[in-house]
Write a protein that holds these residues in place. Sequence first.
Motif, short mmCIF file in Angstrom:
data_model
loop_
_atom_site.label_atom_id
_atom_site.label_comp_id
_atom_site.label_asym_id
_atom_site.label_seq_id
_atom_site.Cartn_x
_atom_site.Cartn_y
_atom_site.Cartn_z
N LYS A 128 0.82 -1.21 0.00
CA LYS A 128 0.00 0.00 0.00
C LYS A 128 0.85 1.25 0.00
N GLY A 129 0.57 2.13 -0.97
CA GLY A 129 1.31 3.37 -1.07
C GLY A 129 2.68 3.23 -1.72
N ILE A 130 3.07 2.00 -1.98
CA ILE A 130 4.40 1.75 -2.56
C ILE A 130 4.29 1.58 -4.08
N VAL A 131 3.15 1.03 -4.51
CA VAL A 131 2.93 0.80 -5.94
C VAL A 131 1.57 1.39 -6.34
N GLU A 132 1.43 1.65 -7.64
CA GLU A 132 0.17 2.23 -8.13
C GLU A 132 -0.97 1.23 -8.01
N SER A 133 -0.67 0.02 -8.38
CA SER A 133 -1.71 -1.01 -8.37
C SER A 133 -1.03 -2.38 -8.24
N VAL A 134 -1.85 -3.34 -7.87
CA VAL A 134 -1.31 -4.67 -7.56
C VAL A 134 -1.98 -5.74 -8.42
N ASN A 135 -1.18 -6.48 -9.16
CA ASN A 135 -1.71 -7.62 -9.91
C ASN A 135 -2.19 -8.68 -8.94
N VAL A 136 -3.36 -9.22 -9.17
CA VAL A 136 -3.81 -10.35 -8.38
C VAL A 136 -3.89 -11.55 -9.33
#
Lengths: 308, 119, 224
Positions: free
Chosen positions: A41-49
């Motif tokens: 959280k807050g480290i990347v724009e979005s997270v692949n699931v």
Amino acid sequence: MKAGSNLEKMFAAGHFAVTGELGPPRGADAGHIHEKAKYLKGIVESVNVTDCQTAVVRMASMAVCRLLLDMGIEPNLQMVCRDRNRLAIQADLLGASALGIKNVLCLSGDHQKFGDHPQAKNVFDIDSMQLIATCKKMRDEGKLINDHECEGIPKFFIGAAVNPFADPFDFRVTRLKKKIDAGVDFLQTQCIYNMEKFRTYIQQANDLGLTEKCYIMAGITPLKSVGMARYMQKFVPGLDVPEDYITRLKGVDKKKQGDEGIKIAIEQIQEMKEMKGISGAHVMAIEWEERVEEIVSGAGLLPRPDVS
Amino acid sequence: MRLNYPTNIRIINVPCTGRVDILHLLKAIEDGADGVYVVGCLEGDCHYLTGNLKARKRVNYVKKLLEEMGIEPGRVEIYNLSAAQGPRFAEIAREFTARIKELGPTPVRAGGKAKEKAA
Amino acid sequence: MVVAERKPIEEILDMIKEFDKVLLTGCKGCVTVCNAGGEKEVGILASALKIARKKEGREIEIDEITLERQCDPEYIDQLEDPISKNNYDAVLSMACSVGPQYIAKRFDTVLVYPMLNTSFIGGSLEHGVWAEFCQACGSCAIHNFGGLCPIARCAKSLMNGPCGGSSGGKCEISPETDCVWHLIYERMSRLGQLDKLGNVVMFKDWTTSRDGGPRKIVREDLKQ
């Protein structure tokens, strides 16, 4: 804006984007998601699931995406063609949009032969290229594959994967172009270790003007140890780990090999930042989410710009 | 040379071991032979070029089939020797007889007997 | 041709364990060509089963007959005579799975067992080696792929391959399996048609495949 996701906005504003990755658990424990995702959280724009990656049954990607949204994290829904026909795929896409999911990653899917249910029947009604076209048709024409008009049009920022290291090498850029023709907005590459081969690939893409037609994110997976590097080198098809990285890992104390792997990842991202045609990095820290911050920060990419 | 070899062996002449069929071997077993072996020319010396190589493949096929049925694959075998190796022929006959004695009577006949006893 | 292989002896023995007299039927069609269920294989299986049953102490009587084909009713009719004259416990078929179904259809009250596993539509690569070439999708488009079929020969049936698992001309599922998309690429390259591979191939219509339900072809010009 096509979907107005964080990721899309980041690209649009001209920033070097960063995405992460999260593998859902082999069970129903939502706590597991919260535990892993908090590091991103807050480290990347979005997270692949991931969607039953390596053909192993895991919690549904779409459900985990929603859990991430609840945590204030933007998800990239991975969707594979292995387990769904065109009915299920379109139904899931409509449902995903209704749940607030804006980024979709279109994949063929690993063959079930190596998964935990090798006896399963696979589907492959459509392939990843056609899945991209499906998402695009829904978004831009508001229609399903059969031309039926959607009541409520799903808005997706459409992604896909490319593997610059698979064979035949000369066809890889053509296939990249095909994905763009099919309607992809952003692409994430397979883990890159062979930088020289990757430079050649991107050069070819630049020459054809392809890198101006979509955003390409360089796939980065930090090497945890010599053992992992060797495994990737030998057993993961289409993955190319040059000997010099292994020599470098061998050169440090066994306990420090992880740190050295992180250092290599940071150097790679730093080079990617300067590389023409690369718009971001996709950091796949497999079961190592807690070190992502260190990598992104080390590459000088923190704090993330605010584009909302 | 008048070499001695065990009398329990019944020789069936074929023009070349390439003529030996899977079914020939199976029929011998089916009819109650305790073992059956093929004696062919040395590999590379087949007059018909590959007859003995084909025979070896067929013997191996029958071995596998016997294994599937729970019968010792050692009951079929192939040996290679030249026409000039008379002593070796007698030696093979003794070797194979010893092997079969070790394995005991064929379960194919024993099965029938077991039934008789049960009845 | 239809390529098939014999079921394991153990499985067959279990199928027929209750029987003392059976008719073993072969087929002179595809399964003779692929050495799975012709006259010769009928003889071998009959002998093997007899050996195994002798060993168990319960001998079995096996009659052998090999028909011209088992996928045409007129040849199945030839079983009428042996079946009516003998009191078989069951009929065993060494044809592809069409054969036992035809026998069952023709002889209402006869138990029928398949001796083969019907594997695929294919051809021989060399003597004793067969490979799959067709999946009977019902709308052949191999001319778009250099004459090679990605539906049957790509593990993921990709229309726009090769996927990221193609490595050194081999498929990720096995080093024994050629990546058909690699072969397509090479052949299109030799044919000077690589530009054709640059276009996205859109959705396949599977209605002509098994997905449209069991299929039937009717030729009015031939029908009586």
